[in-house]
Enzyme design. Structure first.
Site, PDB file in Angstrom:
ATOM      1  N   ARG A 100      -2.969   1.966  -2.220  1.00  0.00           N
ATOM      2  CA  ARG A 100      -2.492   1.942  -3.602  1.00  0.00           C
ATOM      3  C   ARG A 100      -3.105   0.746  -4.320  1.00  0.00           C
ATOM      4  O   ARG A 100      -3.164  -0.357  -3.759  1.00  0.00           O
ATOM      5  CB  ARG A 100      -0.957   1.835  -3.655  1.00  0.00           C
ATOM      6  N   GLU A 108      -4.530   3.010 -12.447  1.00  0.00           N
ATOM      7  CA  GLU A 108      -5.037   4.370 -12.335  1.00  0.00           C
ATOM      8  C   GLU A 108      -4.469   5.300 -13.411  1.00  0.00           C
ATOM      9  O   GLU A 108      -3.267   5.255 -13.645  1.00  0.00           O
ATOM     10  CB  GLU A 108      -4.595   4.865 -10.944  1.00  0.00           C
ATOM     11  N   HIS A 124      -9.757   8.567  -6.401  1.00  0.00           N
ATOM     12  CA  HIS A 124      -8.554   8.928  -5.617  1.00  0.00           C
ATOM     13  C   HIS A 124      -8.686  10.299  -4.945  1.00  0.00           C
ATOM     14  O   HIS A 124      -7.944  11.237  -5.255  1.00  0.00           O
ATOM     15  CB  HIS A 124      -7.288   8.876  -6.503  1.00  0.00           C
TER      16      HIS A 124
END
Ligand code: GLV
Ligand code: GLV
Length: 317
Positions: free
Chosen positions: A237, A266, A284
């Site tokens: 993350r 993000e 991602h």
């Protein structure tokens, strides 16, 4: 009839089956509904919700769905959901552990290779037609064998990544909130304090869930303790790392390179970061294989429908 909302279309056969299942009313949000998620969920008031990791399902949103019994998150991570609120209000939360372990570990290794061998940079160079001949000092990167691969978070994905790194001849050192005996026995992984891992590692790969206590666990001060030749890989993350601080360190070559699959803000990527050559940037895609994403769809749908039928879900958070 119980209503299930899926915040966007999913791949695989189980999804098609659910759409055809007359025992549930299934609503798949269109882009506009998805963008106005809170208002849409309030209007639809589902009994079951299948959410994406990019959907913020906080207490404010949850409070608008009085009939909600289950949130099935299409991800292994669940930091996008207020799990405590769910637990206090009898809402089951499920996720998709296990099935994306190998695909995510593959992406961590891909980033290790891309950064150590300058693959993104050199691929672009060749693609632009700039390759005019072989040379001894052309795109020199870093060797892997004999180097130290530092793993932060030795869970399933950390283990799978370390196992792959072993195959490249790297030695594994790790810090984790829990010791992992299998990693120590099978991979010869050496457990160290966090600061020691940072000081000693040649590669640092993050495999921790995001929880507020780990916010910016890698910050400017921690980066300063690392080798200038170190490479950082994040498939976990973005908020685990102070992205601005890492960008600065990469720019000043205080860190050799970094591979990112996740970002602090993000889907926004630090603009400076996008201009640097010593980074590999992926959008991602850790779990993005046809097989894994179909299996994740099966898991969230099976768990969501199980709870709505009054049965127990398999992957409860
Ligand atoms: C991906 O980031 C996931 O949590 O599944
Ligand atoms: C996730 O699957 C983990 O435990 O690393």
């Amino acid at each position: 009839m119980k209503k299930i909302v899926i915040t966007c279309k999913l791949p695989g056969g189980r999804y098609e089956e659910l759409l055809a299942d007359k025992n549930f009313e299934t609503v798949v949000l269109n882009d506009e509904e998805h963008m106005n998620l809170a208002a849409t969920l309030e209007k639809l008031s589902p009994d079951g919700l299948i959410s994406m990791l990019s959907d913020k399902i906080g207490a404010d949103v949850l409070a608008k769905m009085p009939d909600l019994k289950v949130v099935s998150n299409y991800a292994v991570g669940f930091n996008n959901i207020d799990v405590q609120y769910c637990h206090e209000h009898g809402i089951t939360v499920t996720n998709t552990p296990g099935v994306l372990t190998d695909s995510t570990a593959d992406i961590a290794i891909l980033l290790m290779l891309m950064t150590s061998r300058r693959a993104g940079e050199s691929e672009k160079y060749a693609r632009e037609g700039r390759f005019k001949g072989w040379a001894p000092e052309f795109f020199l990167g870093k060797s892997l064998a004999g180097k130290k691969f530092g793993v932060l978070g030795m869970g399933r994905i950390g283990f799978a990544t370390a196992k792959r790194a072993r195959a490249f001849g790297l030695d594994i050192i790790y810090w984790s909130r829990r010791r992992n005996e299998a990693a120590e026995k099978e991979l010869g992984a050496k457990y160290l304090e966090l600061d020691e891992v940072l000081r000693e590692c040649d590669f640092l790969s993050l495999h921790l869930p995001y929880v507020p206590e780990l916010h910016h666990m890698i910050d400017a001060a921690k980066l300063k303790t690392m080798k200038k030749s170190a490479i950082i890989i994040n498939t976990a993350r973005g908020q685990l790392i102070d992205e601005a601080a890492l960008t600065g360190a990469l720019e000043k070559k205080e860190i050799y390179a970094a591979g990112f699959d996740v970002y602090e803000f993000e889907p926004k990527i630090n603009e400076k970061l996008m201009t640097l050559e010593n980074v590999a940037l992926l959008p991602h895609i850790g779990s993005a294989t046809e097989e894994t994403r179909s299996e994740m769809a099966r898991m969230v749908i099976d768990d969501c429908t199980a709870v709505l039928r009054g049965e127990k879900a398999q992957n409860i958070v």
